[in-house]
Structures are given as structure tokens and as C-alpha cells.
Design an enzyme around this catalytic site. Structure first.
Site, PDB file in Angstrom:
ATOM      1  N   LYS A  15      55.278 -13.757  11.842  1.00  0.00           N
ATOM      2  CA  LYS A  15      55.205 -15.092  11.220  1.00  0.00           C
ATOM      3  C   LYS A  15      56.566 -15.777  11.269  1.00  0.00           C
ATOM      4  CE  LYS A  15      53.825 -13.643   7.115  1.00  0.00           C
ATOM      5  NZ  LYS A  15      53.782 -12.186   7.310  1.00  0.00           N
ATOM      6  N   ARG A  87      49.550 -16.268  -0.191  1.00  0.00           N
ATOM      7  CA  ARG A  87      49.309 -14.837  -0.011  1.00  0.00           C
ATOM      8  C   ARG A  87      48.189 -14.341  -0.919  1.00  0.00           C
ATOM      9  NH1 ARG A  87      54.868 -13.457   1.854  1.00  0.00           N
ATOM     10  NH2 ARG A  87      54.939 -11.314   2.530  1.00  0.00           N
ATOM     11  N   ARG A 126      63.822  -4.173  12.163  1.00  0.00           N
ATOM     12  CA  ARG A 126      64.068  -5.597  11.972  1.00  0.00           C
ATOM     13  C   ARG A 126      65.391  -5.860  11.256  1.00  0.00           C
ATOM     14  NH1 ARG A 126      59.591  -9.379   9.245  1.00  0.00           N
ATOM     15  NH2 ARG A 126      59.911  -8.219   7.328  1.00  0.00           N
ATOM     16  N   ARG A 159      66.755  -6.087   5.461  1.00  0.00           N
ATOM     17  CA  ARG A 159      66.196  -6.397   4.146  1.00  0.00           C
ATOM     18  C   ARG A 159      65.979  -5.126   3.341  1.00  0.00           C
ATOM     19  NH1 ARG A 159      61.197 -10.334   5.306  1.00  0.00           N
ATOM     20  NH2 ARG A 159      60.431  -9.026   3.616  1.00  0.00           N
ATOM     21  N   ARG A 170      53.610  -2.974   0.848  1.00  0.00           N
ATOM     22  CA  ARG A 170      53.413  -4.361   1.328  1.00  0.00           C
ATOM     23  C   ARG A 170      52.154  -4.466   2.185  1.00  0.00           C
ATOM     24  NH1 ARG A 170      58.852  -4.951   4.142  1.00  0.00           N
ATOM     25  NH2 ARG A 170      58.271  -7.075   4.706  1.00  0.00           N
TER      26      ARG A 170
HETATM   27  P1  AMP Z   1      58.367 -11.912   3.224  1.00  0.00           P
HETATM   28  O1  AMP Z   1      59.763 -12.295   3.579  1.00  0.00           O
HETATM   29  O2  AMP Z   1      57.379 -13.005   3.494  1.00  0.00           O
HETATM   30  O3  AMP Z   1      57.944 -10.595   3.824  1.00  0.00           O
HETATM   31  O4  AMP Z   1      58.351 -11.700   1.626  1.00  0.00           O
HETATM   32  C1  AMP Z   1      59.133 -10.695   1.025  1.00  0.00           C
HETATM   33  C2  AMP Z   1      58.613 -10.389  -0.369  1.00  0.00           C
HETATM   34  O5  AMP Z   1      58.718 -11.565  -1.177  1.00  0.00           O
HETATM   35  C3  AMP Z   1      57.151  -9.977  -0.436  1.00  0.00           C
HETATM   36  O6  AMP Z   1      56.956  -8.604  -0.198  1.00  0.00           O
HETATM   37  C4  AMP Z   1      56.814 -10.371  -1.872  1.00  0.00           C
HETATM   38  O7  AMP Z   1      57.351  -9.448  -2.789  1.00  0.00           O
HETATM   39  C5  AMP Z   1      57.589 -11.676  -2.042  1.00  0.00           C
HETATM   40  N1  AMP Z   1      56.784 -12.853  -1.621  1.00  0.00           N
HETATM   41  C6  AMP Z   1      57.052 -13.707  -0.589  1.00  0.00           C
HETATM   42  N2  AMP Z   1      56.135 -14.669  -0.521  1.00  0.00           N
HETATM   43  C7  AMP Z   1      55.246 -14.423  -1.519  1.00  0.00           C
HETATM   44  C8  AMP Z   1      54.056 -15.064  -1.965  1.00  0.00           C
HETATM   45  N3  AMP Z   1      53.579 -16.161  -1.352  1.00  0.00           N
HETATM   46  N4  AMP Z   1      53.402 -14.521  -3.027  1.00  0.00           N
HETATM   47  C9  AMP Z   1      53.871 -13.429  -3.659  1.00  0.00           C
HETATM   48  N5  AMP Z   1      54.974 -12.768  -3.286  1.00  0.00           N
HETATM   49  C10 AMP Z   1      55.670 -13.267  -2.235  1.00  0.00           C
END
Ligand code: AMP
Length: 216
Positions: A15, A87, A126, A159, A170
Site C-alpha cells: 500500500k 481498517r 522493510r 519500524r 497485525r
Molecule cells: P501501518 O503503517 O499502516 O502498517 O500502521 C501501523 C500501525 O498503526 C498499525 O498496526 C496500527 O496499530 C496503527 N494504525 C494505522 N492505521 C490504523 C487505522 N486506520 N486503524 C487502527 N489502527 C491503525
């Protein structure tokens, strides 16, 4: 450009990578809730600190915090790519409301489909720029200078949640809370599927932009 698009897919499905590429190619805003949360956290805001324990464990941050973060962004952008939001079904419905209030509608939702074993390999290798979100990978795209972003000179990091334990959580959260959104957007006739496997060649970039713009 006034396209309004969601990129949907599991962690590691690409994404962020495609959102960085397509937003630059088409002049769209790239809105990543993960990036917004990491920024809040690095600035040690109350919201960032509250979100941290969920993120570190690989759990979803509560909808209420996410919606607070996202709603204010829509006031200042035209066309956009949403990466990592919505999400949950509740977030998807709240997004519909936020857009309707501004008399806006979504154009499409691109589902990035990737087999799970590839997700795991991608995530564990990553790296990401903390400043501009540019994506890197130790196997396929290392920064020219270790730890430094090629694009903006920012700090390239791994990260905290890109490890096997948090990743399993996740993936489970994705299956349980996010995968049902595929049906939600399929029912709205907005969903298109993209098999995101293999290197990002020029041919695939053109194919992807076509899909996003509603062509072939
Ligand atoms: P990402 O960078 O999109 O993988 O997001 C990293 C982490 O941020 C996720 O594992 C969640 O803990 C939190 N997070 C990001 N976007 C959302 C969302 N839309 N709803 C809930 N948690 C989120």
C-alpha cells in the site's frame, strides 16, 4: 487531480510503496494513518503516546483516535490516496459520513492481493524514511547510503512493529477487522483487485496508474 482512492490490503501488501509512487505521479495527497501516528509519536503528543502501546503490540488503534486524526486532514486536501485507512467497518462508515458532509465521494478502492509468505519476507526486510515515508527493502531497494533517505536525506529506520511477533498480530487484526471491508466496497461497486507480486517495473507502474484512473 480530484481522484479519491483507498488502497486496501494486508501489512506488507505494498500500500505504502504504491501510494508514494502514485501520489507523486498524479499529484494526489498521500494520507497514511500509520505515518500520521508515527509522526505524532515522534513528537510525543498525547495522541501519539496513547496510540503507541497498540501499535507496538500489532493491535489496531481505537477508532475514536484514528477518526480524530483523519477528520482534520480532509479540510486541506483535494484528491487523495488513503493508505491504511479505513481498517474497520466502523471507520469505513465514518469515512462515508466525513466525505458526504463535504459533498465528496470515493472513486475506487484498490485491493492489493499478496500471498502471506511474501508478506512476511517483505515486512522483515522493510525499512522506511521517518521524514517522508519513502519505502526501502534490504533485499530489493537499499538506500544508497545506509540509514539515509535517497529522496529527502531523512533517517531510514526499521519500524518497531516490523518484527515476526507483532506481524502475526497485525495479520490477525487484518483478517478479523479489515478483510470484511472487501465485501463492503464490492457491494458499492468500487473494488478492483491488483495482484501485487514481483518487482515494480515501468510496465507495472503504467498498468497500476491505469487501474487507479479507471482505464483498462
Ligand atoms: P501501518 O503503517 O499502516 O502498517 O500502521 C501501523 C500501525 O498503526 C498499525 O498496526 C496500527 O496499530 C496503527 N494504525 C494505522 N492505521 C490504523 C487505522 N486506520 N486503524 C487502527 N489502527 C491503525
Amino acid at each position: 487531480m480530484e481522484k479519491r482512492v483507498i488502497f486496501l490490503g494486508a501489512p506488507g501488501s505494498g500500500k505504502g510503496t504504491w501510494a508514494v509512487f502514485a501520489s507523486r505521479a498524479l499529484g494526489l495527497a498521500h494520507l497514511s494513518t500509520g505515518d500520521l501516528l508515527r509522526r505524532e509519536l515522534s513528537q510525543k503528543t498525547a495522541l501519539g503516546l496513547e496510540a503507541e502501546r497498540y501499535m507496538t503490540a500489532g493491535n489496531l488503534v481505537p477508532d475514536e483516535l484514528i477518526l480524530k486524526l483523519v477528520d482534520r486532514e480532509f479540510d486541506s486536501i483535494g484528491g487523495f490516496i488513503l493508505d491504511g485507512f479505513p481498517r474497520t467497518l466502523n471507520q469505513a462508515e465514518a469515512l462515508d459520513d466525513m466525505l458526504a458532509r463535504r459533498k465528496l465521494a470515493l472513486d475506487r478502492v484498490i485491493y492489493l492481493a499478496v500471498p502471506v509468505e511474501i508478506l512476511v519476507e517483505r515486512i522483515t526486510n522493510r525499512r522506511v524514511c521517518l521524514d517522508c515515508g519513502a519505502p526501502y527493502n534490504l533485499l530489493s531497494k537499499k538506500p544508497k547510503q545506509e540509514g539515509v533517505c535517497d529522496d529527502c536525506g531523512g533517517r531510514v529506520i526499521q519500524r518497531a512493529d516490523d518484527n515476526e511477533t507483532a506481524l502475526q498480530q497485525r495479520l490477525a487484526a487484518y483478517e478479523q477487522a479489515t478483510a470484511p471491508l472487501l465485501d463492503y466496497y464490492r457491494a458499492q461497486n468500487k473494488l478492483v483487485r491488483y495482484e501485487n507480486v514481483g518487482a515494480q517495473t515501468k510496465a507495472r507502474e503504467a498498468e497500476f496508474l491505469d487501474l487507479l484512473l479507471g482505464g483498462a
